[in-house]
Write an enzyme that holds these catalytic residues in place. Sequence first.
Site, short mmCIF file in Angstrom:
data_model
loop_
_atom_site.label_atom_id
_atom_site.label_comp_id
_atom_site.label_asym_id
_atom_site.label_seq_id
_atom_site.Cartn_x
_atom_site.Cartn_y
_atom_site.Cartn_z
CB SER A 169 -0.87 0.01 1.26
OG SER A 169 -1.52 1.26 1.42
CE1 TYR A 182 -4.47 -1.86 5.10
CE2 TYR A 182 -3.48 0.25 4.52
CZ TYR A 182 -4.12 -0.91 4.15
OH TYR A 182 -4.42 -1.14 2.81
N1 NAD Z 1 -8.63 -0.13 -1.90
C1 NAD Z 1 -7.58 0.63 -1.60
O1 NAD Z 1 -7.64 1.88 -1.62
C2 NAD Z 1 -6.28 -0.02 -1.22
C3 NAD Z 1 -5.15 0.79 -1.13
C4 NAD Z 1 -3.93 0.20 -0.80
C5 NAD Z 1 -3.86 -1.15 -0.57
N2 NAD Z 1 -4.98 -1.91 -0.66
C6 NAD Z 1 -4.85 -3.35 -0.40
O2 NAD Z 1 -5.38 -4.07 -1.49
C7 NAD Z 1 -5.76 -5.37 -1.02
C8 NAD Z 1 -7.16 -5.69 -1.53
O3 NAD Z 1 -8.05 -4.80 -0.89
P1 NAD Z 1 -9.39 -4.30 -1.57
O4 NAD Z 1 -9.26 -2.86 -1.76
O5 NAD Z 1 -9.73 -5.17 -2.73
O6 NAD Z 1 -10.40 -4.55 -0.33
P2 NAD Z 1 -11.75 -5.39 -0.17
O7 NAD Z 1 -12.15 -5.23 1.23
O8 NAD Z 1 -12.70 -5.02 -1.25
O9 NAD Z 1 -11.31 -6.91 -0.47
C9 NAD Z 1 -10.54 -7.65 0.44
C10 NAD Z 1 -10.93 -9.12 0.31
O10 NAD Z 1 -10.03 -9.86 1.15
C11 NAD Z 1 -10.79 -10.85 1.83
N3 NAD Z 1 -10.09 -11.21 3.07
C12 NAD Z 1 -9.88 -10.42 4.15
N4 NAD Z 1 -9.24 -11.11 5.10
C13 NAD Z 1 -9.03 -12.35 4.60
C14 NAD Z 1 -8.38 -13.51 5.12
N5 NAD Z 1 -7.84 -13.53 6.35
N6 NAD Z 1 -8.35 -14.62 4.35
C15 NAD Z 1 -8.89 -14.62 3.10
N7 NAD Z 1 -9.51 -13.55 2.57
C16 NAD Z 1 -9.57 -12.43 3.31
C17 NAD Z 1 -12.13 -10.18 2.10
O11 NAD Z 1 -13.14 -11.13 2.38
C18 NAD Z 1 -12.35 -9.41 0.79
O12 NAD Z 1 -13.04 -10.19 -0.15
C19 NAD Z 1 -5.63 -5.34 0.50
O13 NAD Z 1 -4.42 -5.97 0.87
C20 NAD Z 1 -5.58 -3.86 0.81
O14 NAD Z 1 -4.90 -3.60 2.00
C21 NAD Z 1 -6.18 -1.38 -1.00
#
Ligand code: NAD
Length: 278
Positions: A169, A182
């Site tokens: 991130s 985080y």
């Molecule tokens: N969306 C953003 O702005 C952003 C920015 C930087 C980093 N990220 C990172 O991107 C990645 C994906 O996030 P996203 O934005 O798609 O969020 P999201 O919440 O839409 O999706 C996350 C998914 O991970 C699954 N999950 C959570 N914990 C889990 C576990 N222990 N085992 C298996 N599955 C699990 C959830 O059920 C969900 O389907 C994450 O690592 C997040 O930290 C997102």
Amino acid sequence: MSERTGRPQAPRERAEGRAALVTGAARGIGAATVRALAAEGWSVLAVDRCADDPALPYHLGTRAELDAVVAQAAAGPGQAHGLVADTRDRAAMAAAVAEAERRWGGLDAALAVAGVIAGGVPLWEMPPEQEEAVLSTDLGGVLALARAAIPALLRRPEPRHGRFLAVASAAATRGLPMLAAYCAAKAGVAGLTRALATELRGTGVTANAVSPGSTDTPILAESARLYGLPGAASFAAQQPLDRLLAPEEVAAALAWLAGDGSSGMTGAVVPVDGGLAL
Ligand SMILES: NC(=O)c1ccc[n+]([C@@H]2O[C@H](COP(=O)([O-])OP(=O)(O)OC[C@H]3O[C@@H](n4cnc5c(N)ncnc54)[C@H](O)[C@@H]3O)[C@@H](O)[C@H]2O)c1
């Protein structure tokens, strides 16, 4: 260049016959990554816990969402199979890797996308169970997948083209208030990626990460709530692109990193952040 001969070779256009495992696959960036890989011909084991975490006040992905992603991937030319598993569970990750190898004869890419967010208060006021949820998923889950998947990537015969990929991130390099756990977990993912790259020296297996900026998914909506903002759109102005990213834009970078085009990269943490980290 060919990884075996060092001579130039035509880029591989399709990935038929290659197998990937993607965590966090039910929605958001993980779901978009499953679709992107399947569109390139990959066979994808789409893994998600498909259950809420009692420590966290927002909903996680569901089985219905995971099934929908698998159905979308069936448009081909690749395919996906859904598997409910928690990335924090080492035995479950080992079983998931074994399932991919059983189905498709091996594993070529493992993508640790699953993540959660919590905070909204200084670290010392954060409920310990929320700190634990963030660290155990956002760092521990990546470690668990690396432990299970990298030996499988190394089981492929030489010349290998294995890829271990993680989602960090912009929080890996920025000190974001009210998101200390985080930030700690994501900085850990960046450090892990660099160290794995050195441990994988000479094997043909690489380790890289992407650092997304504000991307329009439920985790960003929860971030907005933690900051008392009206919604995810409030984050758009922070990035020079002046808009939120779509999950497909992050998935495109991950799918490219999974392929042959990234053969010269290892230990890289690539910003896909609309310039957020500038
Ligand atoms: N969306 C953003 O702005 C952003 C920015 C930087 C980093 N990220 C990172 O991107 C990645 C994906 O996030 P996203 O934005 O798609 O969020 P999201 O919440 O839409 O999706 C996350 C998914 O991970 C699954 N999950 C959570 N914990 C889990 C576990 N222990 N085992 C298996 N599955 C699990 C959830 O059920 C969900 O389907 C994450 O690592 C997040 O930290 C997102």
